[in-house]
Design an enzyme around this catalytic site. Structure first.
Site, PDB file in Angstrom:
ATOM      1  N   GLY A 232       0.807  -1.212   0.000  1.00 18.24           N
ATOM      2  CA  GLY A 232       0.000   0.000   0.000  1.00 18.24           C
ATOM      3  C   GLY A 232       0.840   1.261   0.000  1.00 18.24           C
ATOM      4  N   GLU A 249      -7.046  -0.424   1.471  1.00 18.66           N
ATOM      5  CA  GLU A 249      -7.393  -1.203   2.662  1.00 18.66           C
ATOM      6  C   GLU A 249      -6.226  -2.140   2.946  1.00 18.66           C
ATOM      7  OE1 GLU A 249     -10.609  -4.519   4.111  1.00 18.66           O
ATOM      8  OE2 GLU A 249     -11.329  -2.917   2.792  1.00 18.66           O
ATOM      9  N   CYS A 283      -7.265  -9.762   7.443  1.00 16.07           N
ATOM     10  CA  CYS A 283      -6.633  -8.531   7.924  1.00 16.07           C
ATOM     11  C   CYS A 283      -7.248  -8.028   9.222  1.00 16.07           C
ATOM     12  CB  CYS A 283      -6.688  -7.452   6.851  1.00 16.07           C
ATOM     13  SG  CYS A 283      -8.342  -7.133   6.200  1.00 16.07           S
TER      14      CYS A 283
END
Length: 480
Positions: A232, A249, A283
């Site tokens: 990310g 996310e 996650c």
């Protein structure tokens, strides 16, 4: 053994360079098939097709976009097991229960997104000049690049595709190289449902050769990524250079607080479900468990019994609770985290070993060093760390001693305590009386800190994939 093609521009095509790679089953190491190994030319073609598809999709009336997404939901409801169940089990190592849960959630997501096609509300606001009007419209961004993960390859992919589509965008999807078959099947389903074929393009390949090309492509207006925090950060840096929209996310290190009034046996069952489902490859899994001193001893005894009683068997057996990790690298990472914590003084309550193949035994660490990776980083495996807290304030402080903030949970029968903790914990979501792994098609799912940027679900998600435009007009004086 089957060879698969990508979905680009309404056609099933091989890679431009003709190369492929194998997709294997983590439970058996069986080769399930070969898919194209996409490169820059394939991404170029997919983005060009998506640009054409955007024009076709956005020109449709909201009712037509709604109908296509509802049709997709109907197809999943009627044919989901036939289209996806075996692939989900074989490709991602899902249990049959988890795979069916993904299919059911996919129906909810598509139906929710369909409704959002009619809810792209704008607004007006007042001007000091009585002859001027101001309006705010929401318009789609254009081509959205989707980079989806392996752990929930159908439901997370659906969420990342359905809401941008509802807003009128088109897609280029790069699924995880571990689970491309599910994504290809989902792309075909969207085509069958009536989404213009050029509006949904799926390229299969690896991050450096395919994902990077997509993330850096000038024709992509937005990147939606669900994945690791390291990925990310790299995607965010690339996106910032072109000032493009991003929905990220990312990882989590979710805390579960077990307060002094909780039933320790019931709390242990909830905690085990929240960390050992899908072998911890979630996650939002509650990998950090903070327990009030009053119930600590009975809780860890119950958690040990619960972890050691979980059924391991054939993934198609409904009694099976967990299975393999996705690959050997994932196993090595988990074992490294466990060893480092033990070497640093953590107690090993149970687990810490490979049972067979890629299956790691459910593991519980007691009081690991607060600097250890098992405590501070996402292991993405079946590893829970348990520490003791003197009181509620210390429990909240321990929960907040973290760089992540995706989800959290509080087990208590005292709603006042639960809400107090929920308001104080730095996290995108806090669940009272449940574990930290919760999903809802309407909820704004996302995190703070290293857990990401943006929210997905319901109108929160659809709005992420639109641009606001202010239009004002001078209507002049009224005629006399």
């Amino acid at each position: 053994m089957q060879n698969y093609d990508m979905l680009i521009g309404g056609a099933e095509v091989p890679s431009a360079n003709g190369t492929t790679f194998a997709v294997t089953a983590p439970a058996s190491d069986e080769v399930l098939g070969h898919v194209p190994r996409a490169g820059a030319k394939d991404v170029d073609d997919a983005v060009a097709a998506a640009a054409r598809g955007f024009d076709a999709w956005f020109r449709l009336r909201p009712a037509q976009r709604e109908a296509a997404l509802l049709r997709a939901a109907e197809l999943v409801a009627a044919e989901g097991e036939a289209r996806f169940l075996d692939t989900l089990i074989d490709e991602s190592g899902s249990t049959i229960t988890k795979a069916r849960g993904e299919i059911s959630y996919t129906v909810d997501l598509l139906r929710t997104a369909a409704g959002e096609a009619r809810r792209l509300y704008g607004e007006t606001f007042p001007n000091d000049d009585p002859h001027r009007i101001s309006m705010v419209f929401r318009e789609p961004l254009g081509v959205v690049g989707v980079v989806s993960p392996y752990n929930a390859p159908l439901s997370l992919l659906t969420k990342m595709c359905a809401f941008p589509l509802a807003a009128g965008n088109s897609l280029v999807v790069k699924p995880s190289e571990e689970t491309p078959l599910t994504a290809l099947a989902f792309g075909r389903l969207l085509w069958d449902a009536g989404v213009p074929s050029e509006a949904v393009n799926i390229v299969t390949g690896f991050g450096a050769e395919c994902g990077s090309e997509l993330v850096n492509h000038p024709g992509v207006r937005c990147i939606a990524l669900t994945g690791s925090t390291n990925t990310g950060i790299a995607v965010g840096q690339a996106g910032l250079k072109q000032m493009r929209r991003m929905q990220l996310e990312l990882g989590g290190k979710s805390a579960l607080l077990v307060l002094q009034d909780a039933d320790p046996v019931e709390a242990a069952k909830i905690a085990a479900q929240g960390i050992f489902t899908h072998s911890g490859q979630i996650c939002m899994a509650n990998s950090r468990i903070v327990v009030a001193k009053e119930v600590y001893e009975p809780f860890i005894a119950a958690l040990k019994a619960e972890a050691e009683s979980l059924h391991l068997g054939d993934l198609r057996d409904e009694k099976t609770v967990y299975g393999p990790l996705i690959n050997g690298r994932a196993v090595e990472k988990v074992l490294e985290h466990v060893k480092e914590a033990i070497d640093g003084g953590a107690g090993l309550l149970t687990g810490g070993e490979v049972l067979q193949g890629l299956v790691v035994k459910p593991t519980v660490l007691l009081d690991p060093p607060r600097t250890s990776r098992a405590w501070r980083e996402e292991s993405f495996g079946p590893v829970a760390s348990v520490v003791q807290a003197e009181d509620l304030e210390q429990a909240i402080a321990i929960a907040n001693d973290c760089d992540y903030g995706l989800s959290a949970a509080v087990l208590t029968n005292n709603l006042q305590w639960g809400l107090h903790a929920a308001r104080r914990i730095a996290s995108g979501a806090v669940h009272i009386g449940m574990h930290a792994f919760q999903s809802n098609a309407l909820a704004p799912i996302g995190g703070v800190g290293l857990s990401g940027v943006g929210r997905s679900g319901g109108h929160y998600s659809t709005e992420e994939f639109t641009e606001m435009k202010w239009i004002s007009a001078d209507v002049g004086s009224l005629p006399r």
